[in-house]
Design a protein around this motif. Structure first.
Motif, short mmCIF file in Angstrom:
data_model
loop_
_atom_site.label_atom_id
_atom_site.label_comp_id
_atom_site.label_asym_id
_atom_site.label_seq_id
_atom_site.Cartn_x
_atom_site.Cartn_y
_atom_site.Cartn_z
N ILE A 60 -54.26 -24.89 5.01
CA ILE A 60 -53.89 -24.91 3.40
C ILE A 60 -54.92 -25.81 2.58
CG2 ILE A 60 -52.28 -25.54 1.82
CD1 ILE A 60 -50.18 -24.68 4.01
N ASN A 61 -55.24 -26.92 3.09
CA ASN A 61 -56.05 -27.67 2.52
C ASN A 61 -57.52 -27.11 2.43
OD1 ASN A 61 -54.08 -29.76 2.06
ND2 ASN A 61 -54.80 -31.03 3.79
N ALA A 62 -58.00 -26.40 3.55
CA ALA A 62 -59.31 -26.00 3.24
C ALA A 62 -59.00 -24.73 2.28
CB ALA A 62 -59.63 -25.54 4.69
N CYS A 63 -58.09 -23.87 2.36
CA CYS A 63 -58.32 -22.77 1.21
C CYS A 63 -57.88 -23.22 -0.08
CB CYS A 63 -56.86 -22.20 1.72
SG CYS A 63 -57.04 -20.81 3.15
N GLY A 64 -57.28 -24.34 -0.07
CA GLY A 64 -57.17 -25.02 -1.50
C GLY A 64 -58.49 -25.61 -2.18
N SER A 65 -59.33 -25.82 -1.34
CA SER A 65 -60.46 -26.37 -1.57
C SER A 65 -61.74 -25.36 -1.75
CB SER A 65 -61.07 -27.55 -1.05
OG SER A 65 -61.52 -27.31 0.35
N LYS A 66 -61.37 -24.18 -1.59
CA LYS A 66 -62.07 -22.76 -1.45
C LYS A 66 -63.15 -22.96 -0.36
CE LYS A 66 -61.18 -21.47 -6.14
NZ LYS A 66 -60.17 -20.63 -5.93
N CYS A 67 -62.77 -23.75 0.76
CA CYS A 67 -63.76 -23.68 1.84
C CYS A 67 -63.23 -22.89 3.03
CB CYS A 67 -63.76 -25.18 2.24
SG CYS A 67 -64.78 -25.58 3.69
N GLY A 68 -64.07 -22.03 3.78
CA GLY A 68 -63.84 -21.14 4.71
C GLY A 68 -63.71 -21.94 6.02
N ILE A 69 -64.27 -23.26 6.19
CA ILE A 69 -64.13 -23.86 7.47
C ILE A 69 -63.19 -25.18 7.39
CG2 ILE A 69 -65.46 -25.38 9.00
CD1 ILE A 69 -67.97 -23.47 8.18
N ILE A 70 -62.46 -25.65 8.47
CA ILE A 70 -61.82 -26.58 8.17
C ILE A 70 -62.47 -27.77 8.74
CG2 ILE A 70 -59.68 -27.87 9.23
CD1 ILE A 70 -58.45 -24.83 9.55
N LYS A 71 -62.41 -28.56 7.72
CA LYS A 71 -63.27 -29.93 7.96
C LYS A 71 -62.53 -30.98 8.30
CE LYS A 71 -67.11 -28.35 4.77
NZ LYS A 71 -67.77 -28.47 3.71
N LYS A 72 -63.11 -32.32 8.46
CA LYS A 72 -62.57 -33.52 9.11
C LYS A 72 -61.64 -34.05 7.89
CE LYS A 72 -63.61 -38.26 10.29
NZ LYS A 72 -64.97 -39.14 10.59
N GLU A 73 -62.16 -33.92 6.65
CA GLU A 73 -61.34 -34.46 5.48
C GLU A 73 -60.05 -33.74 5.33
OE1 GLU A 73 -64.71 -33.05 4.95
OE2 GLU A 73 -65.47 -34.88 5.38
N HIS A 74 -60.00 -32.20 5.66
CA HIS A 74 -58.97 -31.29 5.46
C HIS A 74 -57.77 -31.77 6.53
CE1 HIS A 74 -62.05 -28.34 3.96
NE2 HIS A 74 -61.27 -28.93 2.92
N VAL A 75 -58.36 -32.19 7.97
CA VAL A 75 -57.41 -32.61 8.88
C VAL A 75 -56.65 -33.98 8.41
CG1 VAL A 75 -57.34 -33.17 11.31
CG2 VAL A 75 -58.67 -31.23 10.58
N LEU A 76 -57.65 -34.95 8.00
CA LEU A 76 -57.17 -36.19 7.72
C LEU A 76 -56.21 -36.19 6.66
CD1 LEU A 76 -60.60 -38.53 8.03
CD2 LEU A 76 -58.44 -38.20 9.51
N ALA A 77 -56.47 -35.60 5.46
CA ALA A 77 -55.37 -35.36 4.34
C ALA A 77 -54.13 -34.73 5.09
CB ALA A 77 -56.09 -34.48 3.26
N ALA A 78 -54.15 -33.79 5.81
CA ALA A 78 -53.07 -33.00 6.51
C ALA A 78 -52.26 -34.08 7.30
CB ALA A 78 -53.46 -31.90 7.21
N ALA A 79 -52.94 -34.95 7.83
CA ALA A 79 -52.23 -35.53 8.89
C ALA A 79 -51.44 -36.76 8.22
CB ALA A 79 -53.33 -36.44 9.63
N LYS A 80 -52.03 -37.18 6.85
CA LYS A 80 -51.41 -38.15 6.10
C LYS A 80 -50.01 -37.50 5.49
CE LYS A 80 -54.89 -40.91 4.44
NZ LYS A 80 -56.11 -41.37 3.31
N VAL A 81 -49.97 -36.27 5.12
CA VAL A 81 -48.71 -35.59 4.64
C VAL A 81 -47.79 -35.40 5.78
CG1 VAL A 81 -48.21 -33.36 3.58
CG2 VAL A 81 -50.33 -34.38 2.72
N ILE A 82 -48.22 -35.05 6.77
CA ILE A 82 -47.37 -34.55 7.92
C ILE A 82 -46.72 -35.87 8.37
CG2 ILE A 82 -47.20 -33.77 10.26
CD1 ILE A 82 -49.25 -31.90 9.47
N LEU A 83 -47.34 -36.91 8.68
CA LEU A 83 -46.76 -38.36 8.99
C LEU A 83 -45.85 -38.98 8.00
CD1 LEU A 83 -49.89 -40.06 10.69
CD2 LEU A 83 -47.76 -38.98 11.93
#
Length: 88
Positions: A60-83
């Protein structure tokens, strides 16, 4: 060519976490705990659900930033939200 040379061999994927490893980790952290026999499966299920939620949120973060590839920044931001959500 033979079929075995063209098709890659699949490795056997373990379907559950090793029971001995989980018991050893629990005993080191909380030696007074007594575990039920199905506790290893529950811990493994919890881990799989976390990874699934992490993958969905990072997509969802990757699609929101209009990026086709999930990057490290997307995963880190998602981890903060989920935790934050899992704390309550």
């Amino acid at each position: 060519m033979a079929l075995s040379t063209t098709v890659s061999q699949r490795k056997m994927i373990r379907r559950k976490a090793p029971l001995g490893f989980l018991k050893r980790v629990f005993k080191r952290q909380k030696p007074h705990l007594r575990l039920k026999t199905s506790s290893d499966l529950l811990v493994h299920l919890n881990c799989l659900l976390f990874v699934h939620r992490l993958a969905e949120e990072s997509r969802i973060n990757a699609c929101g930033s209009k990026c086709g590839i999930i990057k490290k920044e997307h995963v880190l931001a998602a981890a903060k939200v989920i935790l934050k959500k899992s704390r309550g």
